[in-house]
Design an enzyme around this catalytic site. Structure first.
Site, PDB file in Angstrom:
ATOM      1  N   CYS A  36     -12.654 -12.603  15.644  1.00 25.22           N
ATOM      2  CA  CYS A  36     -13.173 -11.460  16.018  1.00 25.22           C
ATOM      3  C   CYS A  36     -12.282 -10.711  16.894  1.00 25.22           C
ATOM      4  CB  CYS A  36     -14.640 -11.631  16.694  1.00 25.22           C
ATOM      5  SG  CYS A  36     -15.326  -9.975  17.142  1.00 25.22           S
TER       6      CYS A  36
ATOM      7  N   CYS B  98     -14.009  -8.884  19.802  1.00 22.43           N
ATOM      8  CA  CYS B  98     -14.410  -9.651  20.838  1.00 22.43           C
ATOM      9  C   CYS B  98     -13.323 -10.016  21.753  1.00 22.43           C
ATOM     10  CB  CYS B  98     -15.221 -10.817  20.365  1.00 22.43           C
ATOM     11  SG  CYS B  98     -16.359 -10.738  19.071  1.00 22.43           S
ATOM     12  N   ASP B  99     -12.177 -10.531  20.909  1.00 23.46           N
ATOM     13  CA  ASP B  99     -11.100 -11.128  21.668  1.00 23.46           C
ATOM     14  C   ASP B  99      -9.820 -10.171  21.800  1.00 23.46           C
ATOM     15  OD1 ASP B  99     -12.590 -13.117  22.099  1.00 23.46           O
ATOM     16  OD2 ASP B  99     -11.995 -14.044  20.169  1.00 23.46           O
TER      17      ASP B  99
END
Ligand code: NAP
Length: 304
Positions: free
Chosen positions: A130, A133-134
């Site tokens: 993701c 997200c990261d």
């Protein structure tokens, strides 16, 4: 006993909930996670009518607010099994048992893992599924994106705004992603495509907190192998449906088979969204499935 229990609170489940409540069905949505499915970790959605550009999380918040406003009730619970008993379904969760006349499975899917050495070991330490997200952890670093579908290219574009360099490693010489995404990716100076190539191995520091340092790649045409220094590996090689708990007819890869009323092989059990066999997995198709499933449940419950 509920008329309907919906399992999953992503776009398909929420849409089914809104329609079911408006049909007058006594309805409960069971949610495993507060984060509502894959869409909540999608950076920007640009193909849902009415919103030319909206963050996935914001769109989900709007869906939830709408559901709450029409009176959809949601509870926490992870479903472990569903059994039929006469005209009712018994839904076994980690919290206990719930009875309903009908069930809609709207549990979506999760990213598939490739299974190469280093993938599990470095998950969360350089291996990610993701970019939203990261991605921020890889500012000004070099990353590899594995895959050639919509997810891979969407996230390669996100990463191109953060990382210094993004290598898209794809097993063929042609992308599966939609044209508009392809065009955007091809026009980015810091995205480089590595064609006809698969990931062989992810290598990193050999200690408890070690992070990714390198990937080993293999060209599937020439069999040539090469190693490349890299800080992060983002993997997008398809999705796995969350359907292990339900015993209905499925494909070999676990996608639930339905007819066009969203009925499964078991009477009273329906499926909607990414967890079923469908030619297109988008928010717009998931919400459509949810509406159809709720309408079918309404007809079914009326005739019990
Ligand atoms: P996908 O469309 O199934 O694409 C998976 C990609 O991974 C393909 O390019 C495939 O290669 C490659 N692949 C599969 N197994 C592999 C392996 N073992 N090693 C290397 N590469 C491998 O999956 P997705 O991109 O996650 O998309 C899932 C669904 O969500 C799709 O229906 C997609 O349209 C939808 N989606 C839409 C959007 C959007 O509209 N913005 C965003 C994300 C996802 P081949 O091409 O050679 O098969």
């Amino acid at each position: 006993m509920y008329d309907l229990v919906i399992i999953g609170n992503g776009p398909a489940g929420i849409s089914a909930g809104i329609y079911a409540v408006r049909y007058g069905l006594d309805t409960l949505i069971l949610e495993k996670d507060v984060i509502s499915g894959q869409i909540a970790s999608t950076d920007i959605v640009e193909n849902y009518p009415g919103f030319s550009s909206i963050a996935g999380m914001e769109l989900m918040d709007k869906f939830k607010e709408h559901a709450e406003n029409v009176g959809v009730v949601t509870e926490d619970g992870e479903v472990i099994d569903i059994k039929s008993n006469g005209d009712k379904k018994i839904i076994f969760t980690n919290e206990g048992e719930i009875e309903a006349k009908a069930v809609i499975i709207a549990t979506g899917a999760n990213p598939r893992h490739i299974g190469v050495p280093g993938e599990e070991k470095f998950a969360g330490r350089g291996v990610s599924y993701c970019a939203t997200c990261d991605g921020p952890f890889f500012r000004s670093k070099n990353v590899a994106v594995i895959g050639g579908g919509d997810s891979a290219i969407t996230d390669a574009l996100i990463l191109s705004n953060l990382a210094s360099k993004v290598y898209v490693v794809h097993r063929r010489d042609e992308l599966r992603a939609t044209e508009v995404l392809q065009e955007r990716a091809f026009s980015k100076n810091n995205i480089e495509f590595i064609w006809n190539t698969v990931l062989d191995k992810i290598v990193g520091d050999d200690n408890e907190n070690g992070v990714v340092k390198m990937v080993a790649l293999k060209n599937v045409k020439s069999n040539d192998k090469k190693e490349m220094a890299i800080d992060g590996v983002f993997i997008y090689v398809g999705i796995v449906p969350n359907t292990g708990f339900v015993d209905v007819d499925k494909t070999q890869t676990g996608f639930i088979m339905t007819n066009d009323k969203m009925e499964t092989s078991v009477e009273g059990i329906y499926a909607a969204g990414d967890c079923r066999v469908t030619p297109l997995r988008q928010v717009v198709t998931a919400v459509s499935d949810g509406a159809i499933a709720a309408a079918s449940v309404h007809d079914f419950v009326k005739n019990i």
